[in-house]
Design a protein around this motif. Structure first.
Motif, PDB file in Angstrom:
ATOM      1  N   ILE A  49      -0.203   6.143   4.427  1.00 55.81           N
ATOM      2  CA  ILE A  49      -0.795   6.724   3.225  1.00 55.81           C
ATOM      3  C   ILE A  49      -1.354   8.107   3.528  1.00 55.81           C
ATOM      4  CG2 ILE A  49      -2.657   6.482   1.539  1.00 55.81           C
ATOM      5  CD1 ILE A  49      -2.201   3.466   1.722  1.00 55.81           C
ATOM      6  N   GLU A  50      -0.949   9.076   2.726  1.00 55.60           N
ATOM      7  CA  GLU A  50      -1.426  10.443   2.909  1.00 55.60           C
ATOM      8  C   GLU A  50      -2.936  10.492   2.713  1.00 55.60           C
ATOM      9  OE1 GLU A  50      -0.821  14.784   0.843  1.00 55.60           O
ATOM     10  OE2 GLU A  50       0.810  13.336   0.737  1.00 55.60           O
ATOM     11  N   GLY A  51      -3.631  11.157   3.615  1.00 54.35           N
ATOM     12  CA  GLY A  51      -5.078  11.276   3.527  1.00 54.35           C
ATOM     13  C   GLY A  51      -5.816  10.225   4.319  1.00 54.35           C
ATOM     14  N   ALA A  52      -5.119   9.200   4.764  1.00 55.18           N
ATOM     15  CA  ALA A  52      -5.757   8.161   5.573  1.00 55.18           C
ATOM     16  C   ALA A  52      -5.930   8.678   6.998  1.00 55.18           C
ATOM     17  CB  ALA A  52      -4.915   6.894   5.574  1.00 55.18           C
ATOM     18  N   GLU A  53      -7.010   8.294   7.619  1.00 54.51           N
ATOM     19  CA  GLU A  53      -7.278   8.737   8.979  1.00 54.51           C
ATOM     20  C   GLU A  53      -7.251   7.563   9.932  1.00 54.51           C
ATOM     21  OE1 GLU A  53     -10.966  10.834   9.002  1.00 54.51           O
ATOM     22  OE2 GLU A  53     -10.302  12.273   7.501  1.00 54.51           O
ATOM     23  N   ASN A  61      -8.501   4.119  -5.240  1.00 53.34           N
ATOM     24  CA  ASN A  61      -7.259   4.801  -4.878  1.00 53.34           C
ATOM     25  C   ASN A  61      -6.831   4.359  -3.489  1.00 53.34           C
ATOM     26  OD1 ASN A  61      -7.126   6.170  -7.295  1.00 53.34           O
ATOM     27  ND2 ASN A  61      -7.939   8.079  -6.464  1.00 53.34           N
ATOM     28  N   ASP A 121      -5.899   5.927  -0.722  1.00 52.25           N
ATOM     29  CA  ASP A 121      -6.491   6.554   0.461  1.00 52.25           C
ATOM     30  C   ASP A 121      -7.895   6.037   0.738  1.00 52.25           C
ATOM     31  OD1 ASP A 121      -7.452   7.910  -1.812  1.00 52.25           O
ATOM     32  OD2 ASP A 121      -7.607   9.829  -0.759  1.00 52.25           O
ATOM     33  N   GLU A 180      -9.250   3.506   4.025  1.00 55.20           N
ATOM     34  CA  GLU A 180     -10.416   3.877   4.833  1.00 55.20           C
ATOM     35  C   GLU A 180     -11.420   2.724   4.958  1.00 55.20           C
ATOM     36  OE1 GLU A 180     -10.792   6.583   6.733  1.00 55.20           O
ATOM     37  OE2 GLU A 180      -8.759   7.034   6.088  1.00 55.20           O
TER      38      GLU A 180
END
Length: 87
Positions: free
Chosen positions: A43-47, A75, A77, A81
């Motif tokens: 997922i884009e934005g996940a760290e 959402n 992202d 988290e």
């Protein structure tokens, strides 16, 4: 309140934004266990690293079950988290 019994194995879990978060392995207590090989690692934005182990999502994040999808109130992202990780 969502009918937890409607959540079944292999259902897609999506964020409130419609982005794929993972696939249901099964419901375990008060949370959804996601399959190990598909638990939101891309997922884009996940760290951080989310690959190689099971993740869990609290049933409190479930907004509803529609067809073969579990829709979250957050959402994608954000949901990633706050995954609970397998010990």
């Amino acid at each position: 309140m969502t009918d937890v019994s409607a959540i079944k194995e292999h259902m897609e879990v999506i964020g409130a934004d419609g982005v794929h978060v993972g696939t249901v392995d099964h419901v375990e207590g008060e949370r959804i266990k996601l399959t190990k090989k598909d638990s939101g690692a891309e997922i884009e934005g996940a760290e951080g690293s989310h690959a190689g182990h099971h993740h869990y999502i609290s049933l409190g994040l479930v907004a509803g079950v529609e067809g073969d999808q579990v829709r979250l109130s957050a959402n994608a992202d954000v949901a990633v988290e706050i995954f609970e990780e397998e010990a």
